[in-house]
Design a protein around this motif. Sequence first.
Motif, PDB file in Angstrom:
ATOM      1  N   MET A   1       0.856  -1.203   0.000  1.00 55.81           N
ATOM      2  CA  MET A   1       0.000   0.000   0.000  1.00 55.81           C
ATOM      3  C   MET A   1       0.886   1.244   0.000  1.00 55.81           C
ATOM      4  N   SER A   2       0.617   2.163  -0.920  1.00 56.79           N
ATOM      5  CA  SER A   2       1.439   3.372  -0.976  1.00 56.79           C
ATOM      6  C   SER A   2       1.107   4.275   0.208  1.00 56.79           C
ATOM      7  N   ASN A   3       2.005   5.221   0.452  1.00 56.75           N
ATOM      8  CA  ASN A   3       1.742   6.204   1.499  1.00 56.75           C
ATOM      9  C   ASN A   3       0.409   6.897   1.306  1.00 56.75           C
ATOM     10  N   ALA A   4       0.158   7.329   0.059  1.00 60.81           N
ATOM     11  CA  ALA A   4      -1.060   8.089  -0.210  1.00 60.81           C
ATOM     12  C   ALA A   4      -2.295   7.252   0.104  1.00 60.81           C
ATOM     13  N   GLU A   5      -2.230   5.968  -0.256  1.00 62.45           N
ATOM     14  CA  GLU A   5      -3.375   5.082   0.028  1.00 62.45           C
ATOM     15  C   GLU A   5      -3.553   4.887   1.531  1.00 62.45           C
ATOM     16  N   GLU A   6      -2.425   4.750   2.212  1.00 67.03           N
ATOM     17  CA  GLU A   6      -2.467   4.580   3.666  1.00 67.03           C
ATOM     18  C   GLU A   6      -3.067   5.830   4.336  1.00 67.03           C
ATOM     19  N   PHE A   7      -2.653   6.996   3.869  1.00 67.05           N
ATOM     20  CA  PHE A   7      -3.201   8.233   4.442  1.00 67.05           C
ATOM     21  C   PHE A   7      -4.705   8.340   4.165  1.00 67.05           C
ATOM     22  N   ALA A   8      -5.100   7.953   2.959  1.00 67.67           N
ATOM     23  CA  ALA A   8      -6.522   8.030   2.607  1.00 67.67           C
ATOM     24  C   ALA A   8      -7.331   7.069   3.486  1.00 67.67           C
ATOM     25  N   ARG A   9      -6.730   5.900   3.749  1.00 70.60           N
ATOM     26  CA  ARG A   9      -7.413   4.913   4.596  1.00 70.60           C
ATOM     27  C   ARG A   9      -7.559   5.462   6.021  1.00 70.60           C
ATOM     28  N   LEU A  10      -6.491   6.066   6.538  1.00 69.40           N
ATOM     29  CA  LEU A  10      -6.547   6.629   7.891  1.00 69.40           C
ATOM     30  C   LEU A  10      -7.566   7.779   7.959  1.00 69.40           C
ATOM     31  N   ALA A  11      -7.588   8.588   6.912  1.00 72.32           N
ATOM     32  CA  ALA A  11      -8.550   9.703   6.892  1.00 72.32           C
ATOM     33  C   ALA A  11      -9.975   9.159   6.891  1.00 72.32           C
ATOM     34  N   GLY A  12     -10.176   8.029   6.207  1.00 70.23           N
ATOM     35  CA  GLY A  12     -11.486   7.390   6.202  1.00 70.23           C
ATOM     36  C   GLY A  12     -11.895   6.934   7.601  1.00 70.23           C
ATOM     37  N   ARG A  13     -10.923   6.440   8.359  1.00 72.69           N
ATOM     38  CA  ARG A  13     -11.244   6.002   9.721  1.00 72.69           C
ATOM     39  C   ARG A  13     -11.534   7.183  10.636  1.00 72.69           C
ATOM     40  N   VAL A  14     -10.879   8.309  10.369  1.00 75.13           N
ATOM     41  CA  VAL A  14     -11.193   9.523  11.135  1.00 75.13           C
ATOM     42  C   VAL A  14     -12.617   9.978  10.799  1.00 75.13           C
ATOM     43  N   ALA A  15     -12.940   9.949   9.516  1.00 77.29           N
ATOM     44  CA  ALA A  15     -14.258  10.425   9.076  1.00 77.29           C
ATOM     45  C   ALA A  15     -15.365   9.531   9.619  1.00 77.29           C
ATOM     46  N   ASN A  16     -15.165   8.220   9.533  1.00 80.16           N
ATOM     47  CA  ASN A  16     -16.259   7.301   9.858  1.00 80.16           C
ATOM     48  C   ASN A  16     -16.293   6.875  11.318  1.00 80.16           C
ATOM     49  N   GLY A  17     -15.113   6.805  11.951  1.00 82.53           N
ATOM     50  CA  GLY A  17     -15.102   6.257  13.294  1.00 82.53           C
ATOM     51  C   GLY A  17     -14.558   7.193  14.356  1.00 82.53           C
ATOM     52  N   ARG A  18     -14.273   8.450  13.971  1.00 84.16           N
ATOM     53  CA  ARG A  18     -13.645   9.356  14.931  1.00 84.16           C
ATOM     54  C   ARG A  18     -12.473   8.639  15.605  1.00 84.16           C
ATOM     55  N   ASP A  19     -11.656   8.014  14.790  1.00 88.02           N
ATOM     56  CA  ASP A  19     -10.589   7.156  15.288  1.00 88.02           C
ATOM     57  C   ASP A  19      -9.379   8.017  15.688  1.00 88.02           C
ATOM     58  N   LYS A  20      -9.172   8.152  17.008  1.00 85.10           N
ATOM     59  CA  LYS A  20      -8.105   9.025  17.510  1.00 85.10           C
ATOM     60  C   LYS A  20      -6.714   8.507  17.151  1.00 85.10           C
ATOM     61  N   ALA A  21      -6.570   7.190  17.175  1.00 84.04           N
ATOM     62  CA  ALA A  21      -5.250   6.626  16.854  1.00 84.04           C
ATOM     63  C   ALA A  21      -4.896   6.894  15.393  1.00 84.04           C
ATOM     64  N   ALA A  22      -5.886   6.743  14.517  1.00 81.04           N
ATOM     65  CA  ALA A  22      -5.646   7.023  13.097  1.00 81.04           C
ATOM     66  C   ALA A  22      -5.291   8.493  12.922  1.00 81.04           C
TER      67      ALA A  22
END
Lengths: 185, 216
Positions: A1-22
Amino acid sequence: MSNAEEFARLAGRVANGRDKAAFARLFSHFAPRINAYLQKLGLPASQAEEMTQDVMAVLWHKADLFDPAKSSLSTWLFRIARNRRIDAIRRDRSHLLDPEDPMLQPEAPEQADEQLDAAERDERVRRALTVLPAEQAKLIEMAFFLGMTHTQISEQENLPMGTVKSRIRLAFNRLRKALEEEGPL
Amino acid sequence: MKNTETQERIDALLARYVAGLLPEPARVLVDAHLELSTANRGMVASLETLAGDALDRIEPKMLVGADACLERIFEAPAPQIRLPDRTPAKGLLPRAIADFIGMSEDEIPWKTRMPGFRDFELGEIDGCEVELFWIKPGRAIPKHTHEGMELSLVLDGAFNDDTGHYGRGDISVNDETVDHRPVAEKFTPCIGMAVTDGPLRLTGSLGQRLSDILWA
């Protein structure tokens, strides 16, 4: 997984789950970079940190506005930081939470196929930039990223104006060619 | 096709726009240009992509109070969200300009300066002189040169000058070396926005004049 994909995935977890660790992972990557960028543009350290906090707070609260089909997270954050800085100068906060760019507000609503084009366009210009001679890529980046004038670039790089102008012209021509390669965008 | 010098200046303008370092009226003019014309949208989007990549590569600078900063973000209430109005602009004025001048087309208090030529001077803003202009169809504006740099954006109709043809959404760039004689095309008045270096050698918030920026 590229950095950009990883960042997009983490941003998705922030958006959907208010994920503090992400979010903390995104913060540790981007906050020091936004801070460095703002200080490079001449902001004093304390103001740069405060503005970095503002920018990252937009990501924490409004990650759902980030659309990975339209841009990378770093481009999205770049726009927010840039606009936040403009507004700080104007003492007007109206752009703070406008992470989208005016160019994404054409007169007609954006079509789905334009979004597909965005990924293709990004790939083409990135490829064009990597094949540019290093000295051209460096100078054009000083212009569009740090907003330096030709005179400032010429002074900082200790190059004659004519050299600065011709390198930047060649770089722009290459980018324009890359954009025109396969039909209109 | 635009000549090389004009192209270089427009490139310099777009680069500064992407970097967020244009005087406010010039920023509004480029916003309006992107609203009206597709010509440079791809270039601006590309430069923003590359600027995002540059941000990713920059030498990071640790925040002094990183942990406290993170805590404040988690604890602070959500900021007030005011999303931009996306309804398409009605009529002549692009949204960027209508918002900037705070009025609609019908409210513009035109003043006739000479037969066939009206303008509305907004005065000096952020180191630039700003005006809207109205040229009667077929009317030539007397030769004028500029002190410093002038950017014009056509909002309606079209004009021709020594450097080419300019229609709705097109930007023309002129400096004091250009003997500039725009002629409005027949049938439709030519309406536009002009942003010029302020006459007083005062600089705006960025401490730089259009001439410094566009002297490509």
